[in-house]
Design an enzyme around this catalytic site. Structure first.
Site, mmCIF file in Angstrom:
data_model
loop_
_atom_site.group_PDB
_atom_site.id
_atom_site.type_symbol
_atom_site.label_atom_id
_atom_site.label_comp_id
_atom_site.label_asym_id
_atom_site.label_seq_id
_atom_site.Cartn_x
_atom_site.Cartn_y
_atom_site.Cartn_z
ATOM 1 N N ASN A 9 69.910 54.010 -40.694
ATOM 2 C CA ASN A 9 70.774 54.357 -41.820
ATOM 3 C C ASN A 9 70.853 53.133 -42.727
ATOM 4 O O ASN A 9 71.518 52.157 -42.403
ATOM 5 C CB ASN A 9 72.160 54.759 -41.308
ATOM 6 C CG ASN A 9 73.109 55.110 -42.439
ATOM 7 O OD1 ASN A 9 72.707 55.243 -43.588
ATOM 8 N ND2 ASN A 9 74.379 55.256 -42.103
ATOM 9 N N LYS A 11 72.232 52.890 -45.609
ATOM 10 C CA LYS A 11 73.490 52.835 -46.358
ATOM 11 C C LYS A 11 73.209 52.435 -47.817
ATOM 12 O O LYS A 11 72.222 52.884 -48.396
ATOM 13 C CB LYS A 11 74.481 51.902 -45.657
ATOM 14 C CG LYS A 11 74.723 52.315 -44.199
ATOM 15 C CD LYS A 11 75.833 51.558 -43.538
ATOM 16 C CE LYS A 11 75.984 52.006 -42.088
ATOM 17 N NZ LYS A 11 77.118 51.359 -41.410
ATOM 18 N N HIS A 95 79.489 60.935 -40.883
ATOM 19 C CA HIS A 95 79.496 59.499 -40.587
ATOM 20 C C HIS A 95 80.908 58.949 -40.760
ATOM 21 O O HIS A 95 81.659 59.385 -41.634
ATOM 22 C CB HIS A 95 78.513 58.775 -41.509
ATOM 23 C CG HIS A 95 78.251 57.361 -41.109
ATOM 24 N ND1 HIS A 95 79.125 56.336 -41.380
ATOM 25 C CD2 HIS A 95 77.212 56.807 -40.440
ATOM 26 C CE1 HIS A 95 78.627 55.201 -40.905
ATOM 27 N NE2 HIS A 95 77.471 55.464 -40.323
ATOM 28 N N GLU A 97 82.044 56.392 -42.069
ATOM 29 C CA GLU A 97 82.360 55.880 -43.406
ATOM 30 C C GLU A 97 82.683 57.019 -44.368
ATOM 31 O O GLU A 97 83.523 56.864 -45.258
ATOM 32 C CB GLU A 97 81.193 55.032 -43.919
ATOM 33 C CG GLU A 97 81.048 53.738 -43.150
ATOM 34 C CD GLU A 97 79.708 53.055 -43.323
ATOM 35 O OE1 GLU A 97 79.504 52.004 -42.683
ATOM 36 O OE2 GLU A 97 78.851 53.572 -44.082
ATOM 37 N N GLU A 164 79.061 57.312 -32.443
ATOM 38 C CA GLU A 164 79.234 56.003 -33.060
ATOM 39 C C GLU A 164 80.691 55.582 -32.945
ATOM 40 O O GLU A 164 81.519 55.970 -33.774
ATOM 41 C CB GLU A 164 78.781 56.037 -34.519
ATOM 42 C CG GLU A 164 79.251 57.267 -35.324
ATOM 43 C CD GLU A 164 79.290 56.998 -36.815
ATOM 44 O OE1 GLU A 164 78.511 56.172 -37.287
ATOM 45 O OE2 GLU A 164 80.136 57.616 -37.493
ATOM 46 N N GLY A 170 79.218 47.617 -37.423
ATOM 47 C CA GLY A 170 79.235 46.465 -38.306
ATOM 48 C C GLY A 170 80.138 45.339 -37.852
ATOM 49 O O GLY A 170 80.380 44.389 -38.591
ATOM 50 N N SER A 209 76.327 48.828 -33.916
ATOM 51 C CA SER A 209 75.802 47.462 -33.754
ATOM 52 C C SER A 209 74.641 47.401 -32.761
ATOM 53 O O SER A 209 74.572 46.497 -31.926
ATOM 54 C CB SER A 209 76.928 46.499 -33.317
ATOM 55 O OG SER A 209 77.921 46.402 -34.328
#
Length: 245
Positions: A9, A11, A95, A97, A164, A170, A209
């Site tokens: 991904n 992003k 996702h 985010e 996830e 991150g 990560s």
């Protein structure tokens, strides 16, 4: 036996030229990795160019986001039909985010999953818990509820699930292989209850990560079928190193 899938991904990174260069390098490296599937999700403006660069290779291309409608007064949105027209075969939905930054709910995700499947694209449904939810012992409650709502209308059509843990995205933190395996096993059991295709055939990826240094331990777990990779997918060598793991 489920084939391993390593998905990147990207992003909000990479210009079109940079994305094409990276895709070409990954596609070239995959020639030496016939037993692993690879996929990248570039910025939407680069998707068609990346799909063209990957044409003729085993590298697949995904969208990062889609609307649940194929047309209409939805300024700034992307439809499943447009993603398919640009060369995508998959699309990431749900996702963390999108959920946290843009207010998307599991019900939004469910509509997107159905729309993608209707267009012949494979959804990569992301599920995962925040740190406060994990510390409260609610990991499986949160993850399985997101899964059940997201796949409620999927029937037996092909989907991919990505677990996830939000607290590991991150941050440099990663769930231990045993912890990740426990959640993946629970997801697979729930897939059977949902009658989401053949549960033993659905690929469940780990995202959070993932790096070359920890990939082998994670991918050694029986219910972890690959990885959804963020930052480490922005460099061809590190991404290919995860594939080799």
């Amino acid at each position: 036996m489920r084939r391993r899938l390593i998905a990147g991904n990207w992003k909000l990174h990479k210009t079109r030229a940079e994305a094409v260069e990276l895709a070409q390098a990954v596609a070239e490296g995959m020639k030496e990795l016939p037993d692993v599937d690879g996929l990248v999700a570039p910025v939407s403006l680069s998707l068609a160019a990346v799909a063209e660069a990957a044409s003729g290779s085993r590298l697949q291309v995904a969208g990062q986001h889609a609307h649940s409608e194929n047309k209409g007064a939805f300024t700034g949105e992307l439809s499943p039909a447009l993603l398919k027209d640009a060369g995508a075969s998959h699309c990431i939905v749900g996702h963390s985010e999108r959920r946290s930054l843009f207010g998307e709910t599991s019900e939004h995700t469910q509509a997107k999953v159905q729309a993608l499947l209707d267009e012949g694209l494979t959804p990569i449904l992301c599920v995962g818990e925040r740190l406060d939810e994990r510390e409260a012992g609610k990991t499986l409650d949160v993850v399985l509820e997101q899964l059940r709502i997201g796949l409620a209308e999927a029937g037996g059509r092909e989907v991919i699930v990505a677990y996830e843990p939000v607290w590991a995205i991150g941050t440099g933190k990663t769930a231990t292989p045993a912890d990740a395996q426990a959640v993946h096993a629970a997801i697979r059991t729930a897939l059977g209850e949902l009658k989401a295709g053949a549960p033993d055939a659905v690929r469940v990826l780990y995202g959070g990560s993932v790096k070359p240094a920890n990939a082998a331990d994670l991918l050694a777990q029986p219910d972890i079928d690959g990885a959804l990779v963020g930052g480490a997918s922005l460099d061809a060598e590190s991404f290919l190193a995860i594939m080799r793991a």
